[in-house]
Design a protein around this motif. Structure first.
Motif, PDB file in Angstrom:
ATOM      1  N   PRO A  70      16.201 -21.426  26.218  1.00 21.00           N
ATOM      2  CA  PRO A  70      17.234 -20.905  25.754  1.00 21.00           C
ATOM      3  C   PRO A  70      18.422 -21.740  26.053  1.00 21.00           C
ATOM      4  O   PRO A  70      18.351 -22.261  27.387  1.00 21.00           O
ATOM      5  CB  PRO A  70      17.363 -19.681  26.416  1.00 21.00           C
ATOM      6  CG  PRO A  70      16.391 -19.681  27.574  1.00 21.00           C
ATOM      7  CD  PRO A  70      15.378 -21.061  27.347  1.00 21.00           C
ATOM      8  N   VAL A  71      19.337 -21.829  25.186  1.00 21.47           N
ATOM      9  CA  VAL A  71      20.631 -22.680  25.474  1.00 21.47           C
ATOM     10  C   VAL A  71      21.605 -21.599  25.728  1.00 21.47           C
ATOM     11  O   VAL A  71      22.054 -20.776  24.772  1.00 21.47           O
ATOM     12  CB  VAL A  71      20.872 -23.420  24.268  1.00 21.47           C
ATOM     13  CG1 VAL A  71      22.150 -24.351  24.551  1.00 21.47           C
ATOM     14  CG2 VAL A  71      19.712 -24.413  23.893  1.00 21.47           C
ATOM     15  N   PRO A  72      22.081 -21.440  26.885  1.00 24.19           N
ATOM     16  CA  PRO A  72      23.425 -20.569  27.133  1.00 24.19           C
ATOM     17  C   PRO A  72      24.735 -20.728  26.426  1.00 24.19           C
ATOM     18  O   PRO A  72      24.965 -21.766  25.979  1.00 24.19           O
ATOM     19  CB  PRO A  72      23.503 -20.695  28.689  1.00 24.19           C
ATOM     20  CG  PRO A  72      23.100 -21.917  28.952  1.00 24.19           C
ATOM     21  CD  PRO A  72      21.953 -22.297  28.070  1.00 24.19           C
ATOM     22  N   ASP A  73      25.317 -19.693  26.249  1.00 28.18           N
ATOM     23  CA  ASP A  73      26.671 -19.702  25.581  1.00 28.18           C
ATOM     24  C   ASP A  73      26.871 -20.451  24.410  1.00 28.18           C
ATOM     25  O   ASP A  73      27.709 -21.191  24.119  1.00 28.18           O
ATOM     26  CB  ASP A  73      27.632 -20.338  26.711  1.00 28.18           C
ATOM     27  CG  ASP A  73      27.464 -19.391  28.121  1.00 28.18           C
ATOM     28  OD1 ASP A  73      27.499 -18.217  27.862  1.00 28.18           O
ATOM     29  OD2 ASP A  73      27.593 -20.027  28.994  1.00 28.18           O
ATOM     30  N   THR A  74      25.832 -20.475  23.533  1.00 30.40           N
ATOM     31  CA  THR A  74      25.926 -21.149  22.091  1.00 30.40           C
ATOM     32  C   THR A  74      26.322 -20.251  20.917  1.00 30.40           C
ATOM     33  O   THR A  74      26.502 -20.536  19.858  1.00 30.40           O
ATOM     34  CB  THR A  74      24.753 -21.920  21.803  1.00 30.40           C
ATOM     35  OG1 THR A  74      23.512 -20.974  21.837  1.00 30.40           O
ATOM     36  CG2 THR A  74      24.407 -22.978  22.985  1.00 30.40           C
ATOM     37  N   GLY A  75      26.100 -18.969  21.347  1.00 30.24           N
ATOM     38  CA  GLY A  75      26.214 -17.875  20.188  1.00 30.24           C
ATOM     39  C   GLY A  75      24.828 -17.862  19.320  1.00 30.24           C
ATOM     40  O   GLY A  75      24.893 -17.112  18.519  1.00 30.24           O
ATOM     41  N   VAL A  76      23.779 -18.416  19.537  1.00 30.57           N
ATOM     42  CA  VAL A  76      22.836 -18.421  19.138  1.00 30.57           C
ATOM     43  C   VAL A  76      21.637 -17.709  19.971  1.00 30.57           C
ATOM     44  O   VAL A  76      21.667 -17.905  20.919  1.00 30.57           O
ATOM     45  CB  VAL A  76      21.965 -19.778  18.803  1.00 30.57           C
ATOM     46  CG1 VAL A  76      20.708 -19.800  18.007  1.00 30.57           C
ATOM     47  CG2 VAL A  76      23.080 -20.637  17.930  1.00 30.57           C
ATOM     48  N   GLU A  85      20.271 -18.173  34.901  1.00 35.10           N
ATOM     49  CA  GLU A  85      21.353 -17.909  35.972  1.00 35.10           C
ATOM     50  C   GLU A  85      21.947 -16.653  35.756  1.00 35.10           C
ATOM     51  O   GLU A  85      22.343 -16.044  36.867  1.00 35.10           O
ATOM     52  CB  GLU A  85      22.286 -19.031  35.825  1.00 35.10           C
ATOM     53  CG  GLU A  85      21.566 -20.378  36.452  1.00 35.10           C
ATOM     54  CD  GLU A  85      22.653 -21.460  36.448  1.00 35.10           C
ATOM     55  OE1 GLU A  85      23.911 -21.147  36.404  1.00 35.10           O
ATOM     56  OE2 GLU A  85      22.155 -22.730  36.699  1.00 35.10           O
ATOM     57  N   ALA A  86      22.259 -16.157  34.568  1.00 32.91           N
ATOM     58  CA  ALA A  86      22.945 -14.868  34.631  1.00 32.91           C
ATOM     59  C   ALA A  86      22.402 -14.239  33.456  1.00 32.91           C
ATOM     60  O   ALA A  86      21.870 -14.726  32.110  1.00 32.91           O
ATOM     61  CB  ALA A  86      24.352 -15.368  34.180  1.00 32.91           C
ATOM     62  N   ALA A  87      22.211 -13.063  33.629  1.00 36.32           N
ATOM     63  CA  ALA A  87      21.833 -11.811  32.294  1.00 36.32           C
ATOM     64  C   ALA A  87      22.904 -11.630  31.591  1.00 36.32           C
ATOM     65  O   ALA A  87      24.329 -11.626  31.794  1.00 36.32           O
ATOM     66  CB  ALA A  87      21.340 -10.541  32.829  1.00 36.32           C
ATOM     67  N   PRO A  88      22.753 -11.218  30.356  1.00 34.69           N
ATOM     68  CA  PRO A  88      23.892 -10.955  29.367  1.00 34.69           C
ATOM     69  C   PRO A  88      24.760  -9.838  29.845  1.00 34.69           C
ATOM     70  O   PRO A  88      24.122  -8.835  30.408  1.00 34.69           O
ATOM     71  CB  PRO A  88      23.317 -10.354  28.044  1.00 34.69           C
ATOM     72  CG  PRO A  88      21.680 -11.109  28.182  1.00 34.69           C
ATOM     73  CD  PRO A  88      21.524 -11.178  29.427  1.00 34.69           C
ATOM     74  N   ALA A  89      25.998  -9.987  29.755  1.00 34.16           N
ATOM     75  CA  ALA A  89      27.118  -9.077  30.061  1.00 34.16           C
ATOM     76  C   ALA A  89      26.836  -7.715  29.586  1.00 34.16           C
ATOM     77  O   ALA A  89      27.178  -6.554  30.107  1.00 34.16           O
ATOM     78  CB  ALA A  89      28.446  -9.586  30.049  1.00 34.16           C
ATOM     79  N   ARG A  94      22.847  -6.713  23.991  1.00 31.51           N
ATOM     80  CA  ARG A  94      21.482  -7.431  24.216  1.00 31.51           C
ATOM     81  C   ARG A  94      20.495  -6.833  23.353  1.00 31.51           C
ATOM     82  O   ARG A  94      19.428  -7.247  22.881  1.00 31.51           O
ATOM     83  CB  ARG A  94      21.220  -7.819  25.600  1.00 31.51           C
ATOM     84  CG  ARG A  94      20.123  -8.549  25.777  1.00 31.51           C
ATOM     85  CD  ARG A  94      19.959 -10.087  25.156  1.00 31.51           C
ATOM     86  NE  ARG A  94      18.794 -10.939  25.486  1.00 31.51           N
ATOM     87  CZ  ARG A  94      18.667 -12.167  24.689  1.00 31.51           C
ATOM     88  NH1 ARG A  94      19.626 -12.632  24.341  1.00 31.51           N
ATOM     89  NH2 ARG A  94      17.663 -12.730  25.143  1.00 31.51           N
ATOM     90  N   LEU A  95      20.078  -5.477  23.752  1.00 31.93           N
ATOM     91  CA  LEU A  95      19.103  -4.814  23.343  1.00 31.93           C
ATOM     92  C   LEU A  95      19.082  -4.848  21.642  1.00 31.93           C
ATOM     93  O   LEU A  95      18.053  -4.897  21.213  1.00 31.93           O
ATOM     94  CB  LEU A  95      19.092  -3.192  23.617  1.00 31.93           C
ATOM     95  CG  LEU A  95      18.696  -2.947  25.227  1.00 31.93           C
ATOM     96  CD1 LEU A  95      19.150  -1.510  25.600  1.00 31.93           C
ATOM     97  CD2 LEU A  95      17.331  -3.360  25.447  1.00 31.93           C
ATOM     98  N   ARG A  96      20.147  -4.451  21.169  1.00 34.16           N
ATOM     99  CA  ARG A  96      20.251  -4.815  19.689  1.00 34.16           C
ATOM    100  C   ARG A  96      20.005  -6.059  19.236  1.00 34.16           C
ATOM    101  O   ARG A  96      19.075  -6.091  18.070  1.00 34.16           O
ATOM    102  CB  ARG A  96      21.726  -4.334  19.044  1.00 34.16           C
ATOM    103  CG  ARG A  96      22.164  -2.816  19.221  1.00 34.16           C
ATOM    104  CD  ARG A  96      23.536  -2.491  18.496  1.00 34.16           C
ATOM    105  NE  ARG A  96      24.569  -3.223  19.305  1.00 34.16           N
ATOM    106  CZ  ARG A  96      25.270  -2.825  20.011  1.00 34.16           C
ATOM    107  NH1 ARG A  96      24.942  -1.678  20.763  1.00 34.16           N
ATOM    108  NH2 ARG A  96      26.308  -3.732  20.540  1.00 34.16           N
ATOM    109  N   GLU A  97      20.322  -7.109  19.991  1.00 30.51           N
ATOM    110  CA  GLU A  97      19.952  -8.511  19.421  1.00 30.51           C
ATOM    111  C   GLU A  97      18.602  -8.609  19.571  1.00 30.51           C
ATOM    112  O   GLU A  97      17.952  -9.231  18.638  1.00 30.51           O
ATOM    113  CB  GLU A  97      20.581  -9.252  20.259  1.00 30.51           C
ATOM    114  CG  GLU A  97      22.297  -9.722  20.190  1.00 30.51           C
ATOM    115  CD  GLU A  97      22.728 -10.580  21.062  1.00 30.51           C
ATOM    116  OE1 GLU A  97      21.926 -11.126  21.907  1.00 30.51           O
ATOM    117  OE2 GLU A  97      24.070 -11.088  20.675  1.00 30.51           O
ATOM    118  N   VAL A  98      17.740  -8.151  20.638  1.00 30.24           N
ATOM    119  CA  VAL A  98      16.479  -8.559  20.715  1.00 30.24           C
ATOM    120  C   VAL A  98      15.687  -7.676  19.783  1.00 30.24           C
ATOM    121  O   VAL A  98      14.767  -8.352  19.284  1.00 30.24           O
ATOM    122  CB  VAL A  98      16.056  -7.908  22.143  1.00 30.24           C
ATOM    123  CG1 VAL A  98      14.348  -8.102  22.324  1.00 30.24           C
ATOM    124  CG2 VAL A  98      16.671  -8.922  23.219  1.00 30.24           C
TER     125      VAL A  98
END
Length: 207
Positions: A70-76, A85-89, A94-98
């Motif tokens: 996974p590539v963090p902070d890309t919006g994808v 390193e960090a879970a989604p804020a 995040r549940l909806r995205e998954v």
């Protein structure tokens, strides 16, 4: 032998949704990809265009570093493989995205498996093993490992079409195995000869 796609057509293919293969482009571009057998027009409204298996192969041939990670902070969207390193804020978002990603993957199975089956992995999953297994686990509610939290970890292996799944205890490992099997994977427990840690070796089921 068919001619390779033009540079403009390749850009459209490269910009396809990495999970569903949904395309964006002009009507002429999309029609040309359909004519080449690299895309198809969905029969149901709104009649969007998607990559065919041949189109996915063209897209996979384009070099892209660390496609399995996974590539963090890309919006994808990227499934959490464990150890980020960090879970989604925003947990609810995040549940909806998954959920949306998992439903999209089931639709991709329906469209690209030769018999339309949704109970076994499709070609995209076989070329993105770590992401695919992680998405199945996260969509089922398993918690990925974090910097300061225990959970599952999905890692690539030297074996073809197989990933390793680690969990903090035997119960969690068995639950991960059950989830993957329901999602169309084969999973067996093994012991690392060096660390004595138990892990799953999971691979997409073919039939």
């Amino acid at each position: 032998m068919s001619r390779p796609p033009t540079a403009a057509q390749r850009r459209v293919i490269e910009a396809a949704d990495p999970l569903t293969g949904r395309l964006r482009g002009t009507e002429a571009q999309l029609a040309a990809l359909v004519k080449r057998g690299l895309a198809f027009r969905h029969p149901r409204a709104p009649h969007e265009h998607f990559l065919t298996p041949a189109g996915h192969r063209v897209r996979e041939a384009v070099p892209e570093p660390a496609r399995e990670e996974p590539v963090p902070d890309t919006g994808v969207f990227a499934a959490r493989v464990g150890g980020e390193e960090a879970a989604p804020a925003d947990a609810a978002a995040r549940l909806r995205e998954v959920h949306g990603a998992w439903q999209g993957l089931l639709e991709l199975r329906r469209m690209t498996n030769s018999d339309g089956a949704v109970d076994r992995p499709c070609g995209w999953e076989r070329t993105h093993l770590v992401r695919a297994a992680a998405l199945a686990l996260e969509a089922a509610g398993h918690r990925p490992a974090g910097v300061d939290a225990d959970g599952y970890r999905v890692r690539a292996t030297p074996q073809p079409e197989a990933v390793a799944v680690y969990a903090p205890d035997a119960r969690s490992l068995a639950a991960c195995a059950a989830t993957l099997e329901r999602a169309g994977w084969q999973a067996g427990e093994y012991t690392d000869p060096r660390t004595r840690a138990r892990y799953l070796l999971a691979s997409p089921r073919r039939v």
